[in-house]
Design an enzyme around this catalytic site. Structure first.
Site, mmCIF file in Angstrom:
data_model
loop_
_atom_site.group_PDB
_atom_site.id
_atom_site.type_symbol
_atom_site.label_atom_id
_atom_site.label_comp_id
_atom_site.label_asym_id
_atom_site.label_seq_id
_atom_site.Cartn_x
_atom_site.Cartn_y
_atom_site.Cartn_z
ATOM 1 N N ASP A 114 0.815 -1.215 0.000
ATOM 2 C CA ASP A 114 0.000 0.000 0.000
ATOM 3 C C ASP A 114 0.850 1.268 0.000
ATOM 4 O OD1 ASP A 114 0.900 -0.492 2.587
ATOM 5 O OD2 ASP A 114 -1.036 -0.224 3.565
ATOM 6 N N ASP B 47 6.991 3.842 3.646
ATOM 7 C CA ASP B 47 7.231 4.878 4.651
ATOM 8 C C ASP B 47 8.722 4.841 4.984
ATOM 9 O OD1 ASP B 47 7.152 5.824 7.615
ATOM 10 O OD2 ASP B 47 5.138 6.280 6.930
ATOM 11 N N LYS C 251 6.040 7.803 0.576
ATOM 12 C CA LYS C 251 6.339 8.979 1.412
ATOM 13 C C LYS C 251 7.854 9.113 1.465
ATOM 14 C CE LYS C 251 2.763 8.590 5.021
ATOM 15 N NZ LYS C 251 2.599 8.211 6.458
ATOM 16 N N ASP D 2 -5.614 2.235 6.698
ATOM 17 C CA ASP D 2 -6.466 2.411 7.887
ATOM 18 C C ASP D 2 -5.810 3.265 8.958
ATOM 19 O OD1 ASP D 2 -4.453 0.409 8.534
ATOM 20 O OD2 ASP D 2 -5.574 0.144 10.384
ATOM 21 N N ARG E 134 -10.686 1.932 6.003
ATOM 22 C CA ARG E 134 -10.085 1.162 4.900
ATOM 23 C C ARG E 134 -10.912 1.218 3.623
ATOM 24 N NH1 ARG E 134 -5.686 -1.887 6.320
ATOM 25 N NH2 ARG E 134 -5.749 -2.804 8.378
#
Ligand code: XMP
Ligand code: MG
Length: 187
Positions: free
Chosen positions: A109, A112, A140, A168, A174
């Site tokens: 998803d 990070d 990100k 989420d 979600r």
């Protein structure tokens, strides 16, 4: 046919960062690229989704693929109850398929710190996969702690907590059709 109501932002959500149409267009573009890139392989591609956050992205992406592929899932844990990655990644559930000698595309998803995908890439590489690529819906870059090679990126986003389209906050939001920025939680 009745039109579908788009859920309104709740008090936790600051703004819609990426709307549903923009997501759909980008997923389509990524699928076209993946179809082209894997057109030459003889074996089936194994698409491995990282649970739970990737499930909607994976479902939409796979249905746009015209190359032969199988879907599998893996479950990892790194955050515990915090929203900061600890770098201490654990495997909760492995794939059903034996990945030895297979062409594998990981679907995640969001990237990070990079710890989760870095762990997974190392783990899969040690299984002698025939090839390994990575696709993330969101990146990100400002948060990166370890270098990870990304082959397909949906969108680069700023350092904010996002929810929706699979992502989420404490298991909420979600199934929002868009990606929204959360109002930071004061601790
Ligand atoms: P690392 O730091 O290992 O983290 O690259 C990747 C995982 O962290 C979760 N994550 C988020 N989940 N909104 C979410 O819902 C976010 O803004 C966010 N940032 C990181 C996600 O589970 C991802 O797989
Ligand atoms: Mg995740």
């Amino acid at each position: 046919m009745s039109s579908i109501a788009i859920p309104a932002l709740t008090k936790d959500l600051k703004r819609v960062l990426i709307d549903a149409d923009t997501i759909a267009r980008r997923v389509n573009e990524l699928a076209i690229k993946i179809n082209t890139d894997y057109a030459g392989i003889n074996d089936k591609l194994i698409i491995v989704g990282v649970l739970k956050g990737s499930f909607i992205f994976l479902a939409d992406l796979c249905r746009k693929l015209d190359i032969s592929h199988e879907v599998d899932f893996i479950s990892l844990s790194s955050y515990g109850n915090s929203d900061q990655s600890t770098g201490n990644v654990r495997m909760i559930m492995d794939t059903r398929e034996n990945l030895d000698g297979k062409h594998v595309l990981i679907i995640e998803d969001i990237l990070d710190s990079g710890y989760t995908l870095d762990y997974l890439c190392r783990n899969f590489t040690s299984r002698n996969v025939a090839s390994l690529k990575t696709a993330v819906l969101l990146d990100k870059p400002d948060r990166r702690k370890v270098d990870v090679t990304l082959d397909y990126i949906g969108f680069e986003i700023p350092d904010v907590w996002v929810v929706g389209y699979g992502l989420d906050y404490a298991e909420r939001y979600r199934t929002l059709p868009y990606i929204a920025e959360m109002i930071p939680v004061i601790k």
